[in-house]
Design a protein around this motif. Structure first.
Motif, PDB file in Angstrom:
ATOM      1  N   UNK A  82      -4.989 -10.215   5.330  1.00  0.00           N
ATOM      2  CA  UNK A  82      -5.519  -9.738   4.013  1.00  0.00           C
ATOM      3  C   UNK A  82      -4.685  -8.547   3.720  1.00  0.00           C
ATOM      4  N   UNK A  83      -4.264  -8.384   2.289  1.00  0.00           N
ATOM      5  CA  UNK A  83      -3.751  -7.236   1.792  1.00  0.00           C
ATOM      6  C   UNK A  83      -4.612  -5.833   2.015  1.00  0.00           C
ATOM      7  N   UNK A 116      -3.952  -2.501  -7.797  1.00  0.00           N
ATOM      8  CA  UNK A 116      -3.376  -3.761  -8.743  1.00  0.00           C
ATOM      9  C   UNK A 116      -2.176  -4.132  -8.154  1.00  0.00           C
ATOM     10  N   UNK A 117      -1.278  -3.356  -7.344  1.00  0.00           N
ATOM     11  CA  UNK A 117      -0.068  -3.519  -6.986  1.00  0.00           C
ATOM     12  C   UNK A 117      -0.131  -4.591  -5.849  1.00  0.00           C
ATOM     13  N   UNK A 118      -1.027  -4.070  -5.010  1.00  0.00           N
ATOM     14  CA  UNK A 118      -1.099  -4.993  -3.865  1.00  0.00           C
ATOM     15  C   UNK A 118      -1.535  -6.356  -4.311  1.00  0.00           C
ATOM     16  N   UNK A 119      -2.584  -6.650  -5.171  1.00  0.00           N
ATOM     17  CA  UNK A 119      -2.988  -7.951  -5.504  1.00  0.00           C
ATOM     18  C   UNK A 119      -2.128  -8.678  -6.332  1.00  0.00           C
ATOM     19  N   UNK A 123       1.316 -12.251  -3.203  1.00  0.00           N
ATOM     20  CA  UNK A 123       2.056 -13.752  -3.226  1.00  0.00           C
ATOM     21  C   UNK A 123       3.373 -13.542  -2.903  1.00  0.00           C
ATOM     22  N   UNK A 124       4.034 -12.365  -3.244  1.00  0.00           N
ATOM     23  CA  UNK A 124       5.541 -12.290  -3.426  1.00  0.00           C
ATOM     24  C   UNK A 124       5.869 -11.533  -2.049  1.00  0.00           C
ATOM     25  N   UNK A 127       5.895 -11.590   3.892  1.00  0.00           N
ATOM     26  CA  UNK A 127       6.807 -11.089   5.210  1.00  0.00           C
ATOM     27  C   UNK A 127       5.886  -9.884   5.595  1.00  0.00           C
ATOM     28  N   UNK A 128       5.438  -9.128   4.370  1.00  0.00           N
ATOM     29  CA  UNK A 128       4.638  -7.772   4.485  1.00  0.00           C
ATOM     30  C   UNK A 128       3.315  -8.090   5.282  1.00  0.00           C
ATOM     31  N   UNK A 129       2.598  -9.234   4.712  1.00  0.00           N
ATOM     32  CA  UNK A 129       1.342  -9.705   5.275  1.00  0.00           C
ATOM     33  C   UNK A 129       1.808 -10.050   6.773  1.00  0.00           C
TER      34      UNK A 129
END
Length: 181
Positions: A82-83, A116-119, A123-124, A127-129
């Motif tokens: 989860x972000x 807002x940025x994270x949400x 989806x883009x 790899x960060x997740x």
């Protein structure tokens, strides 16, 4: 929360479930004043099972704290894929660089931009997740128990040290869970 979604019609607000110890009456009053009672719920302490259910349905874990002991909520969110959005807490920055979306400071506007940025980016940025999930795996209870045992043992001269327990580390509190090292 109102700062974050001040430009969205109230019907579209995502729900915010606030979990943890008792919250001030001031916090609850602010929710009432902003008209957010329908979307902000103060749950207090929850069971591990309920916490797992909350994580499984979450769009993000948000940590708008000014103080956080170890950063366990961030690690839990990361392990669930989860972000995680956090204020710039040293405990979370220590392990969250490159995986957690941090606000620039502790101001509500800055935090709202980070959420807002994270949400918008989640989806883009798969790899960060994925990096977050791998990082969270480094913090298992078994590893922490072994490292804690090593610190305790280092405090005693070699001839007084006990052999590492093979099966279980027991807490002195009868209700505490047992942790296998």
């Amino acid at each position: 929360w109102a700062q974050l979604f001040n430009d969205i019609d109230g019907a579209d607000y995502p729900h915010l479930y606030v979990v943890g110890r008792t919250f001030s009456e001031e916090s609850k009053q602010l929710v009432r004043e902003k008209g957010l009672e329908a979307v902000v719920r103060f749950l207090g302490e929850v069971s591990n099972r309920r916490l797992s259910l909350l994580y499984s349905g979450a769009r993000a874990v948000v940590i708008p704290s000014r103080a956080e002991g170890f950063g366990l909520p961030a690690l839990e969110g990361m392990s669930c894929g989860i972000p995680v959005v956090s204020t710039p807490l040293p405990s979370v920055k220590e392990f969250g660089e490159g995986t957690v979306w941090f606000s620039a400071d502790f101001e509500p506007e800055s935090f709202a931009r980070s959420v807002r940025r994270a949400l918008g980016e989640v989806s883009r940025e798969p790899l960060r997740i994925e990096r977050g999930k791998r990082k969270a795996e480094e913090f298992t209870i078994r590893k922490q128990a072994r490292e804690t045992w090593a610190v305790y043992q280092s405090l005693f001269p070699a001839e007084l040290r006990e052999k590492e327990p093979q099966n279980t580390v027991h807490s002195s509190a009868a209700a505490s869970p047992r942790v296998s090292p």
